[in-house]
Every structure is written in C-alpha cells, then in structure tokens.
Design an enzyme around this catalytic site. Structure first.
Site, PDB file in Angstrom:
ATOM      1  N   GLY A 155       0.822  -1.199   0.000  1.00  0.00           N
ATOM      2  CA  GLY A 155       0.000   0.000   0.000  1.00  0.00           C
ATOM      3  C   GLY A 155       0.854   1.245   0.000  1.00  0.00           C
ATOM      4  O   GLY A 155       2.026   1.237   0.406  1.00  0.00           O
ATOM      5  N   LYS A 156       0.245   2.342  -0.456  1.00  0.00           N
ATOM      6  CA  LYS A 156       0.947   3.626  -0.477  1.00  0.00           C
ATOM      7  C   LYS A 156      -0.093   4.725  -0.427  1.00  0.00           C
ATOM      8  O   LYS A 156      -1.118   4.666  -1.116  1.00  0.00           O
ATOM      9  CB  LYS A 156       1.802   3.756  -1.741  1.00  0.00           C
ATOM     10  CG  LYS A 156       2.656   5.016  -1.778  1.00  0.00           C
ATOM     11  CD  LYS A 156       3.390   5.151  -3.099  1.00  0.00           C
ATOM     12  CE  LYS A 156       2.442   5.481  -4.229  1.00  0.00           C
ATOM     13  NZ  LYS A 156       3.157   5.834  -5.495  1.00  0.00           N
ATOM     14  N   GLY A 157       0.178   5.721   0.401  1.00  0.00           N
ATOM     15  CA  GLY A 157      -0.697   6.873   0.501  1.00  0.00           C
ATOM     16  C   GLY A 157       0.045   8.150   0.177  1.00  0.00           C
ATOM     17  O   GLY A 157       1.103   8.134  -0.472  1.00  0.00           O
ATOM     18  N   CYS A 158      -0.494   9.257   0.665  1.00  0.00           N
ATOM     19  CA  CYS A 158       0.150  10.539   0.382  1.00  0.00           C
ATOM     20  C   CYS A 158       1.272  10.859   1.366  1.00  0.00           C
ATOM     21  O   CYS A 158       2.021  11.824   1.156  1.00  0.00           O
ATOM     22  CB  CYS A 158      -0.895  11.655   0.411  1.00  0.00           C
ATOM     23  SG  CYS A 158      -1.766  11.801   1.979  1.00  0.00           S
ATOM     24  N   ALA A 161       4.232   4.601   3.153  1.00  0.00           N
ATOM     25  CA  ALA A 161       4.196   3.359   2.379  1.00  0.00           C
ATOM     26  C   ALA A 161       4.041   2.201   3.354  1.00  0.00           C
ATOM     27  O   ALA A 161       4.567   2.253   4.477  1.00  0.00           O
ATOM     28  CB  ALA A 161       5.469   3.198   1.541  1.00  0.00           C
ATOM     29  N   VAL A 162       3.331   1.162   2.941  1.00  0.00           N
ATOM     30  CA  VAL A 162       3.040   0.030   3.812  1.00  0.00           C
ATOM     31  C   VAL A 162       3.621  -1.233   3.187  1.00  0.00           C
ATOM     32  O   VAL A 162       3.430  -1.487   1.988  1.00  0.00           O
ATOM     33  CB  VAL A 162       1.518  -0.136   4.028  1.00  0.00           C
ATOM     34  CG1 VAL A 162       1.248  -1.277   5.001  1.00  0.00           C
ATOM     35  CG2 VAL A 162       0.907   1.158   4.539  1.00  0.00           C
ATOM     36  N   ASP A 353     -10.952  12.005   7.930  1.00  0.00           N
ATOM     37  CA  ASP A 353     -10.460  11.601   6.609  1.00  0.00           C
ATOM     38  C   ASP A 353     -11.035  10.239   6.234  1.00  0.00           C
ATOM     39  O   ASP A 353     -10.339   9.387   5.682  1.00  0.00           O
ATOM     40  CB  ASP A 353      -8.934  11.553   6.612  1.00  0.00           C
ATOM     41  CG  ASP A 353      -8.348  11.464   5.201  1.00  0.00           C
ATOM     42  OD1 ASP A 353      -9.046  11.846   4.242  1.00  0.00           O
ATOM     43  OD2 ASP A 353      -7.209  10.986   5.058  1.00  0.00           O
TER      44      ASP A 353
END
Length: 570
Positions: A155-158, A161-162, A353
């Site tokens: 996973g990756k967000g703003c 990173a996971v 959010d």
C-alpha cells in the site's frame, strides 16, 4: 418523557392556574400565605415563616405520585364539600394527568435500569474479550526495524508506504484470513474471498507502515510531535515506557489522545523510529520522500516513524471494485463503521479523513467482511478539545478529504470565537460511503458530483430497490445538511441494530408500546450471552450494541423507524 420535563410542565400549568385565579380567589390565597384563618373555616396550623408555599401546595418537594394523590383527594373533598364544578374538574384532571405521567416515568425508570444492567454485563465481558485485537505477544522485542522481515509493498498513501512483514515474536497462525492483496476482476463474492485466501498470505501476518519524513526533522522527539496523530490507535505496549513517560528511541515526548481497543478500529502494536532503509520499489514509488543518502534528489530526513499493525487483505475500496456485498452483509458493513465512529466520538476523537481506501477489510470464519478504520494522520485528538476546533483563521486545518467534508465543516467561516463541531462530521461521511457499499457511485466524487457546501438533500440520488429500506433511511438521515437534524453515529447504529436483530420487536412497535423494547432487550441479551464465545462479525456487533445501550438513544432510533414505517404503510 424525562422527569425534569414532566415537572416543568406540571409546575408551569399550576403557575398558570394560580395567575388566572382558577383554583381559589386571590384573597383566600393571600390569607393562606399569611397563615391566617379563613372566616367560617376550621382552625388550622399556622404556616411556618420560612415556608414559601402553603401546606397544600408544598408538592414541589414531593414525588409525582404523591402530588397526583393529593390533587385527586382534593378534588373529591371539594365534591363532598360542595366546591364549584370548575375547581373540582381542574383538580381531578390535573391529578389524573400527573398520575399518568408518573406511571410512564416509572416505566422509564425500570427500562433505564434494565439498560444499565445489560450494559454493565457486556462492558465487563468486553474488557475480558480481546479476540478481535489479536495482539502481538508481550515480548520485549519489536521496537527496532531489525526485528522484522520485510516483504512486498502492499500500500501507499500521500504520506506513507506500507509493507508486509513477519517477526519471530508474532508466530504465523493458519486461518482463513489472508494478509497479502492481489485482487483480480472476479464477479462473484465467493470467488473474491477465495482469491484473497492465498497460501502466501500466512507468511506475513504483520504490516509495517513507514511514514515519509520530509519536514519533521530526524530527532525522535520531533518525529513524535509531528506524527503523534498516527499513534492515536496505538496499544498500551506500542511504545517503550521510561519513567512513566512515552518515549521513542529514548527521547521523551507527549502523544495525542489514545483510542481504546475496538473491533472496528485499527490497532498499532509497535511504534519506533529508525533510519530510513531502501525498501523494495522505493526509488520507483516514492523517490522524493527518500533521504539524500539513498536518493541525491530526495527531500526526506534520515530517520522516520515506523508503525507495526496487523496485515489486512485489502481496503474497502479494493473490495468494492470487484464485488457488491449482499444486503445483509452490506448492512453489517455500514453498521461496523458506525460503531467504530461512535467509539471514537465517545473518546473525543474525530477521524476527519474517512474514505473507502482508509478502511481495511478481512473476512470472519463465516465469510462476512470485517471492517476497521485506519490512517489517523488527519484526525482531531487534542486533549484540551472536545470534538470542537477553534476556527479563528483559515489556516486552521479542517481535515483531509475535501469531497467528504461535512457541510458544517466545509461552510464554516473563520472569526473570533468560532468553533467547528466535528461530533457528527464523520457520521456524515459514512452516509456517502454507504452508496459505495451498496454498489452505487459516491455522490460527492467526480466532476459531476455534488458539493457538500451547496448540495440540497433532494439532489441525492436514490439507492435503489435492492438496498434495504432501513439502510436507505440511515443514509438519508446521515446526509442531512443540518447537524442538529442529523442523528449521531450511535443513533444511526441503533436503527440498523433494531432492523437486523429486532424484527419481531419492530413488528409490534408503536408509540404506545415503545416501553416494550426493554422486554426485547432482555430476551436478546440472553441469546447473545449464550453465544458469548463466538468471534464472528455478527456476534461482535451484537455485543457492542448491548455494551453501548442508552434508553434515550434507543428510543430516538425507534422513533425514526416508526416514522418511516408509518410513511411506508400510508
């Protein structure tokens, strides 16, 4: 009707009668206040100087039942003594009315006592039962990156990173739940579950989230201060403790509020700072977040925050891209999110959010999706704030996802003394996510989507006949523009609870029999106690419902249901 409300109504009515002179001529009342004997009457005791009211009207200090009895007896004495018909009628009507009010209040007291007893039982059981949390064993390991074997990026967000991970102190457990997501475009829900249960899923039961540290600095204290919101769902053992203070790598600091464990809120098992490593796909996926020693053009600092959590199969967004759950599973999915938001609100935490890719998903043994709320980087969790943010300047941070920002937040105008109330903002966002759960586009996404600042409730698209009527009701209520007319997450959750588990109670529910809810609660709690060892999503939801019982909130939910059923029948 509350006791305070009943007393105020009775006292206001009595005061009006006195002012109109209906009960007695003004001279007789004045004589009573002075303690004088009335002409032709029997001698009576003189009123004490410190007594404000005459003895007959000293019912302000008595119970409603005593007041009703006194008024009724006064009416009969006037009947025998030849009092005027007007006085007899007023006394009798007032006395009978108060006796009925007292009877209703007595039923309310019994129902409230029943709710409290049920709540206490299930709160005790909730403290003992932590099957949903499945924590890491309380070893002294896991506070440095070297304790983990890192796998693929999942996973990756703003801002992070996971990666999948494993550790010797978190042994692998063979079960039906997967950890690594490789979703395919499959139409049937059962096939989706099968695709998620791959043999490789058992190799990495944990997930490590590496925050991107671009402007916080490299000291542990600076990292903690800048990223403390990420620690809101942290377990008590997540951080090392030295001298009763939370520390990161030996540096003291203070974190935000901590959310206690809940089945529908993510848990952070370990948190620590470490030097940023060159993980798989880092140079391709997030080169700018890397430090200069790994990427000369990188902007990141050398140290950052790492969070260790359970590895979930996928996000809600990924799941809904390949599957539309059936009506029962969809109802329970929305209900889980409402339970999670209610749990956070009770602790003074607003997520701010909520969106489908910040919600993680797995399956229980029966194949029902279990949802957890994650990613608390944008949350409001200040110790001195109670879900209200002072909004004196436009520079105040209002939250993450602007598309799912509640109307009272998006339309707020800064000024002296202005506060934004977030107590129902997350519940509003769940109303919009409800469309996604039942296979419809989110009405607030896209160029042609509605704007939370300007939309009208009549513009909301229908959910369709395949969506249960109780879900349609909840979504419609949650998306009300006026937060004062919008139910809380607790009331909305109660609507779904009553619809899912209390169909028999709803069938006979009407304004006159609403007190019978306590009878249904007793039967329902007995059934749930018999299944106290079940770990399914349905059993967890029922236990959460009984552990959060509140008579007024339950009645409010029943009132919404009765109103909707009346409209349908008409």
């Amino acid at each position: 009707m509350s006791v305070k409300h009943a007393l105020s109504r009775g006292l206001e009515f009595g005061r009006t009668l006195f002012q109109l002179g209906i009960l007695k001529p003004a001279g007789r009342i004045a004589g009573k206040f002075r303690g004088e004997r009335l002409p032709g009457s029997q001698p009576g005791r003189t009123v004490q100087p410190r007594t404000f009211l005459p003895a007959r009207y000293r019912y302000y200090r008595r119970s409603l039942s005593g007041l009703a009895a006194n008024l009724q007896s006064a009416a009969f004495r006037r009947l025998i003594g030849g009092g005027s018909p007007r006085n007899r009628t007023v006394f009798l009507a007032f006395g009978v009315g108060l006796s009925l009010i007292d009877q209703q209040l007595e039923e309310d007291r019994k129902s409230a006592a029943t709710c409290r007893e049920i709540q206490e039982i299930f709160l005790k059981k909730k403290k003992k039962t932590t099957s949903f949390e499945r924590p890491i064993k309380p070893f002294l390991s896991g506070y440095k990156l070297e304790d983990y074997v890192i796998g693929k990026q999942i996973g990756k967000g703003c801002n992070a990173a996971v990666y999948e991970a494993a550790a010797p102190f978190a042994p692998l457990v063979a079960n039906s739940e997967c950890s690594l997501i490789e979703l395919e475009q499959i139409g049937e829900e059962s096939d989706v579950r099968a695709s998620l249960r791959s043999p490789s899923s058992h190799r990495y039961p944990l997930a490590v989230k590496m925050m991107w540290n671009i402007g916080a600095g490299s000291s542990s204290e600076a990292i903690l201060n800048a990223m403390s919101n990420e620690l809101v769902p942290a377990s008590p053992r997540a951080l090392k403790k030295e001298n009763r203070e939370l520390v990161l790598s030996g540096h003291f600091g203070k974190a935000s509020k901590r959310a206690t464990a809940h089945p529908n809120v993510i848990r952070v098992y370990r948190a620590f700072t470490a030097e940023v490593p060159l993980l798989p796909n880092a140079l391709e996926e997030y080169p700018a977040a890397l430090p200069a020693r790994l990427n000369p053009a990188g902007l990141g600092n050398n140290h950052t925050l790492f969070l260790v959590m359970k590895n979930y199969p996928c996000t809600l967004q990924q799941f809904l891209q390949v599957c539309v759950p059936d009506s029962r599973h969809g109802s329970m999915m929305l209900l889980q999110l409402l339970e999670g938001v209610d749990h956070l609100c009770k602790q003074g935490i607003a997520h701010r959010d909520l969106k489908s890719d910040n919600i993680l998903l797995e399956f229980d043994s029966a194949g029902c999706p279990r949802l957890v709320i994650s990613d608390f980087g944008c949350c409001l969790a200040e110790e001195h704030l109670d879900l209200k943010l002072p909004f004196t300047s436009r520079h105040a941070y209002r939250g993450g996802n602007s598309c799912l920002m509640a109307p009272e937040v998006s339309t707020a105008v800064p000024g002296p003394g202005v506060e934004i109330d977030y107590s129902k903002a997350d519940a509003w966002a769940l109303g919009a996510i409800g469309y996604e759960i039942f296979g419809h586009p989110n009405p607030f996404y896209g160029d042609a989507g509605l704007d939370s600042r300007t939309y009208h409730e009549k513009q909301l698209p229908p959910l369709g006949s395949n969506t249960p009527w109780n879900v349609q009701l909840v979504v419609k209520l949650l998306l009300r523009r006026n937060p004062n007319k919008r139910p809380s997450a607790r009331v909305a959750a109660n609507i779904l609870h009553l619809s899912l588990w209390g169909k028999r109670a709803l069938a006979s529910l009407n304004p006159a029999s609403i007190g019978k809810l306590s009878d249904w609660l007793l039967c329902h709690s007995a059934v749930v106690l018999l299944k106290s060892f079940a770990v399914s999503v349905e059993a967890e939801l029922q236990r959460e419902f009984l552990a959060s019982l509140d008579l007024e909130e339950l009645r409010t939910a029943a009132g919404f249901l009765m109103h909707e059923m009346t409209k349908v029948n008409v």
